[in-house]
Design an enzyme around this catalytic site. Structure first.
Site, PDB file in Angstrom:
ATOM      1  N   TYR A   1      -1.030  -0.815  10.416  1.00 10.97           N
ATOM      2  CA  TYR A   1      -1.165  -1.305   9.059  1.00 10.97           C
ATOM      3  C   TYR A   1      -0.110  -0.566   8.211  1.00 10.97           C
ATOM      4  O   TYR A   1       0.471  -1.325   7.253  1.00 10.97           O
ATOM      5  CB  TYR A   1      -2.414  -0.425   8.476  1.00 10.97           C
ATOM      6  CG  TYR A   1      -2.965  -0.742   7.169  1.00 10.97           C
ATOM      7  CD1 TYR A   1      -3.493  -1.904   6.485  1.00 10.97           C
ATOM      8  CD2 TYR A   1      -2.834   0.029   6.112  1.00 10.97           C
ATOM      9  CE1 TYR A   1      -3.720  -2.302   5.394  1.00 10.97           C
ATOM     10  CE2 TYR A   1      -3.121  -0.213   4.873  1.00 10.97           C
ATOM     11  CZ  TYR A   1      -3.516  -1.476   4.283  1.00 10.97           C
ATOM     12  OH  TYR A   1      -3.848  -1.517   3.197  1.00 10.97           O
TER      13      TYR A   1
ATOM     14  N   SER B   1       0.875  -1.157   0.122  1.00 14.32           N
ATOM     15  CA  SER B   1       0.045  -0.193   0.010  1.00 14.32           C
ATOM     16  C   SER B   1       0.903   1.257   0.077  1.00 14.32           C
ATOM     17  O   SER B   1       1.961   1.104   0.510  1.00 14.32           O
ATOM     18  CB  SER B   1      -1.050   0.009   1.323  1.00 14.32           C
ATOM     19  OG  SER B   1      -1.478   1.318   1.412  1.00 14.32           O
TER      20      SER B   1
END
Length: 255
Positions: A153, A140
């Site tokens: 995350y 990401s």
């Protein structure tokens, strides 16, 4: 079942929803034989029904190493050697300094990082032995910068970027290609949990289209959309003082 297709055989983890699902359908329509893995068998069966004879369900919890090894062996027994794998299984829950809990972090690490490693091990072994194959890892743009609300995350995605970059030169010596996928905001069940504006949001189908083109072109990093790419890379290049001046504005008033 053993079969050959014009494109080859691909294994996709995290295939029951979001980008993984969109990729499974897109590649199946393009002539790939798709082994689709996720925890929910019902969702996998619904997916397979959309492309009968092209998508084959293999339920899997990627946090279970022994099971992941068995599923990999079963796929290659049933469908033949894998030409490509897309490791897209992932999870997200907002966390940061105000609400940090080790259990929440552990759950994200187990899926996003350890789950990817669990699938990567048998894939690397079999592909490097055959000296052929392609592996794409879903990370990401959150892995570029530490952003409020995305502490663990982002850390897992940063780790995947580092891992892939470290392994790429070695894998290439055995003719195995590694790619990293760094999406921005994509409209998926995970991002539906967000209660803040998501700039440059795109659909899962748009993401799948970009990823397919990136993999076909042999690019190492597939990062999109381009506006998010520019914003996140500029932020990453700034001196720390300037970065924090910007990210402090992202701290929510209610936290």
């Amino acid at each position: 079942m053993t079969g050959n297709t014009a494109k080859g055989t691909v294994w996709i983890t995290g295939a029951s929803s979001g980008i993984g699902r969109a990729l499974a359908l897109r590649l199946a329509r393009r002539g790939w034989q798709v082994a689709a893995s996720a925890r929910r068998m019902e969702a996998l069966e619904e997916l397979a029904a959309e492309q009968t004879g092209r998508i084959f369900p293999y339920p899997l919890d990627v946090t279970d190493l022994a099971l992941t090894r068995r599923v990999h062996r079963q796929i290659e027994h049933d469908l033949g050697p894998l030409d490509m794998a897309i490791l897209a299984a992932g999870t997200y829950k907002r966390d940061g300094a105000f609400d940090f809990r080790a259990e929440t972090a552990q759950a994200m690490i187990a899926v996003n990082l350890q789950g990817t490693l669990n699938a990567l091990e048998p894939l690397l072994k079999s592909m490097m032995q055959r000296e052929r194959g392609k592996i794409a890892i879903m990370a990401s743009v959150a892995g570029y910068n530490g952003l409020p609300g995305g502490a663990t995350y982002g850390a897992t995605k940063a780790a995947l970027n580092n891992l892939c970059e470290a392994m790429k030169p070695e894998a290439e010596r055995r003719n195995v290609s590694l790619s990293i996928i760094n999406p921005g905001f994509v409209d998926t069940p995970l991002t539906a949990r967000n209660d803040f504006p998501m700039p440059f949001l795109i659909s899962a189908e748009e993401a799948a289209d970009t990823i397919e083109k990136g993999l076909d072109s042999g690019r190492y990093e597939i990062i999109f959309p381009w506006k998010m790419k520019m914003a996140i890379k500029v932020l990453h290049a700034l001196p720390a003082a300037l970065r924090f001046m910007i990210t402090r504005r992202l701290v929510r008033a209610g936290d």
